[in-house]
Enzyme design. Structure first.
Site, PDB file in Angstrom:
ATOM      1  N   GLY A  21      85.705  35.382 -48.075  1.00  0.00           N
ATOM      2  CA  GLY A  21      84.304  35.358 -47.678  1.00  0.00           C
ATOM      3  C   GLY A  21      84.123  34.723 -46.320  1.00  0.00           C
ATOM      4  O   GLY A  21      85.005  34.020 -45.817  1.00  0.00           O
ATOM      5  N   TYR A  25      79.686  29.231 -40.244  1.00  0.00           N
ATOM      6  CA  TYR A  25      80.668  28.610 -39.358  1.00  0.00           C
ATOM      7  C   TYR A  25      82.054  28.502 -39.997  1.00  0.00           C
ATOM      8  O   TYR A  25      82.915  27.778 -39.502  1.00  0.00           O
ATOM      9  CB  TYR A  25      80.188  27.222 -38.910  1.00  0.00           C
ATOM     10  CG  TYR A  25      79.971  26.220 -40.019  1.00  0.00           C
ATOM     11  CD1 TYR A  25      81.007  25.396 -40.449  1.00  0.00           C
ATOM     12  CD2 TYR A  25      78.733  26.090 -40.641  1.00  0.00           C
ATOM     13  CE1 TYR A  25      80.825  24.475 -41.459  1.00  0.00           C
ATOM     14  CE2 TYR A  25      78.543  25.165 -41.660  1.00  0.00           C
ATOM     15  CZ  TYR A  25      79.589  24.353 -42.063  1.00  0.00           C
ATOM     16  OH  TYR A  25      79.395  23.439 -43.071  1.00  0.00           O
ATOM     17  N   THR A  27      85.297  30.656 -42.525  1.00  0.00           N
ATOM     18  CA  THR A  27      85.855  31.790 -43.246  1.00  0.00           C
ATOM     19  C   THR A  27      86.798  31.246 -44.307  1.00  0.00           C
ATOM     20  O   THR A  27      87.559  30.310 -44.046  1.00  0.00           O
ATOM     21  CB  THR A  27      86.618  32.729 -42.301  1.00  0.00           C
ATOM     22  OG1 THR A  27      85.724  33.179 -41.276  1.00  0.00           O
ATOM     23  CG2 THR A  27      87.159  33.934 -43.041  1.00  0.00           C
ATOM     24  N   ASP A 137      71.650  22.976 -52.209  1.00  0.00           N
ATOM     25  CA  ASP A 137      71.841  24.394 -51.888  1.00  0.00           C
ATOM     26  C   ASP A 137      72.405  25.131 -53.105  1.00  0.00           C
ATOM     27  O   ASP A 137      73.336  25.920 -52.989  1.00  0.00           O
ATOM     28  CB  ASP A 137      72.769  24.559 -50.682  1.00  0.00           C
ATOM     29  CG  ASP A 137      72.726  25.978 -50.096  1.00  0.00           C
ATOM     30  OD1 ASP A 137      71.731  26.702 -50.343  1.00  0.00           O
ATOM     31  OD2 ASP A 137      73.688  26.365 -49.409  1.00  0.00           O
TER      32      ASP A 137
END
EC number: 2.7.11.1
Length: 468
Positions: A21, A25, A27, A137
């Site tokens: 994914g 900022y 990977t 989040d």
């Protein structure tokens, strides 16, 4: 999911392979250790060039939090490294993908499966709450599944997490708008309770296939978030009363009216006491020992109640057990306990017929004496409806809820009732209704236990949770 593009960076001690994914900022790659164990890990590669001050703070927070916590339902940070171009977070690999994909592949999840995931999420959140950490989040994309088959939920991505005491308040906008509490989006003050709103959105999406504020544009999304309208729950698929109650209390726009963490962890739908775990089998066997003792003493009602309580732990024990041989042994024992409970149920049922006849003359006298008390009349009428439903064979959760509502009201009225004949009758009526409600509760538990044991619920849940 693997992707194309430039080759993964080089990391000492690991071989980075497919890309799992990509974020703002960072990977994430699947990787293998070069040592003999060939350990499989996930490596989060953060490009130093992409970092601004805010993202540096987020990254440092994530490293700080994950380095200091260990929990079975939180992704483990194994190590971190850096070179001239990247910072690498070497993390536990979760082969089951994320919850968003899991829901999308099935469209909706059965309530029983959603409940298992919710229990695991609640377990992780309780651990964080006890350490004054808020995630900020929470969303299905940040909830990973350990394996494709019989997955365990793993909370991930602590980039926005904060050390927050219950009284701390923040003003900075964090998180994903679809899952963010209204007080965050409206840029008002917010506190740790925003995570509870996000849990409600995740549960809503699992049960109905989409989040409550699903929109075609950001303008439409913003309008829904800023609206004062209460969140309406779809009528289909039908939900249990406990599930519906929890959803409504989680998705309360006003944070002061929203369910608290303590209420959430104690809620009957979350039911952390009966979540699958290593202690489930021990608790079940301890209750069986008590049940056998009561059975030998001839106390059929107490024995039946204890067998039912034991079965409430045996089912999660079945779900938790991974060894096929031990699982089959547990299932055999459960079958034996269900058979004995069935025999006890027949004994108790014959006694309960007398209970169903109790209270009728006294109840009518009490109704006559309550004519000048509208609130008492209403509560007694609700109790009469519950009794009538039960006598018609409608011995279900709705009838039990009527009993519980009427008893809650009658107990309040009893406390304020002066001494006298009416108080005596009211006290006797409450005792009768409580006995009936307790018996009905045992009947419902017994049916659930039968269903779980005879149909091997643990395996059906496992197949529901298996990624195809």
């Amino acid at each position: 999911m693997a992707g194309g593009g430039c080759a993964p960076p080089r990391l000492d001690g690991f071989v980075l392979t497919e890309r799992l994914g990509t974020g703002t900022y960072a990977t994430v790659y699947k990787a293998y250790g070069k040592r003999d164990t060939r350990e499989v890990v996930a490596v989060k590669c953060v490009s130093k060039r992409s970092l601004n001050r805010a993202s540096v703070e987020n990254l440092l927070t994530e490293i700080e939090i994950l380095k200091t916590i260990r929990h079975p339902h939180i992704v483990e940070l194994k190590d971190f490294q850096w070179d001239s171009d990247h910072i690498y977070l070497i993390m536990e690999f979760c082969a089951g993908g994320d919850l968003s994909r899991f829901i999308r592949m099935r469209r909706i999840l059965p309530e029983k499966v959603a409940r298992i995931f919710l229990q695991q999420l609640a377990c992780a959140l309780k651990f964080l709450h006890d350490h004054n950490i808020s995630h900020l989040d929470l969303k299905p994309q940040n909830i990973l599944l350990s394996t494709p088959e019989n997955p365990q939920l793993k909370l991930a991505d602590f980039g926005f997490a904060q050390y927050m005491s219950p009284w701390d308040e923040k003003h900075v906008l964090r998180g994903s708008p679809l899952y963010m509490a209204p007080e965050m989006v409206c840029r008002q003050q917010y506190d740790a309770r925003v995570d509870l709103w996000s849990v409600g959105v995740i549960l809503y999406e699992a049960l109905f296939g989409r989040p409550p504020f699903a929109s075609r544009s950001f303008a439409e999304l913003e309008e829904k978030i800023r609206s004062d309208r209460a969140i309406e729950l779809p009528s289909r698929p039908p939900l249990s009363p406990d599930c519906r109650d929890l959803l409504q209390r989680l998705l309360e726009r006003d944070p002061l009216k929203r369910i608290s963490f303590e209420e959430f962890f104690a809620h009957p739908f979350v039911d952390m006491e009966h979540m699958p775990g290593p202690e489930s089998f021990c608790k079940a066997t301890n209750l069986v020992v008590e049940a056998v003792k009561k059975d030998q003493e001839g106390d059929a009602s107490a024995a039946l109640s204890l067998y039912c309580k034991a079965l409430e732990y045996f089912v999660p024990a079945l779900h938790y057990e991974s060894d096929a041989r031990r699982k089959e042994a547990i299932r055999t024992k459960v079958g034996q306990y269900i058979s004995r409970a069935e025999e006890l149920k027949a004994l108790v049922a014959s006694k309960s017929k007398n209970l169903l006849q109790q209270g009728n003359p006294a109840r009518e006298i009490l109704k006559e004496m309550a004519k000048d008390k509208p609130r008492l009349c209403a509560a007694l009428e609700m109790a009469s409806v519950a009794v009538a439903r039960e006598e018609e064979g409608k011995d279900d959760g709705d009838t039990l809820e009527l009993y519980q509502q009427s008893l809650g009201e009658l107990l309040l009225l009893l406390a304020a009732e002066p001494a006298g004949r009416r108080r005596e009758l009211l006290h006797a009526e409450i005792q009768t209704l409580m006995a009936r409600a307790e018996y009905l509760k045992d009947q419902i538990k017994m049916r659930e236990a039968q269903s779980m044991g005879k149909e091997a619920l643990a395996d059906s849940v496992r197949s529901s949770c298996t990624l195809q």
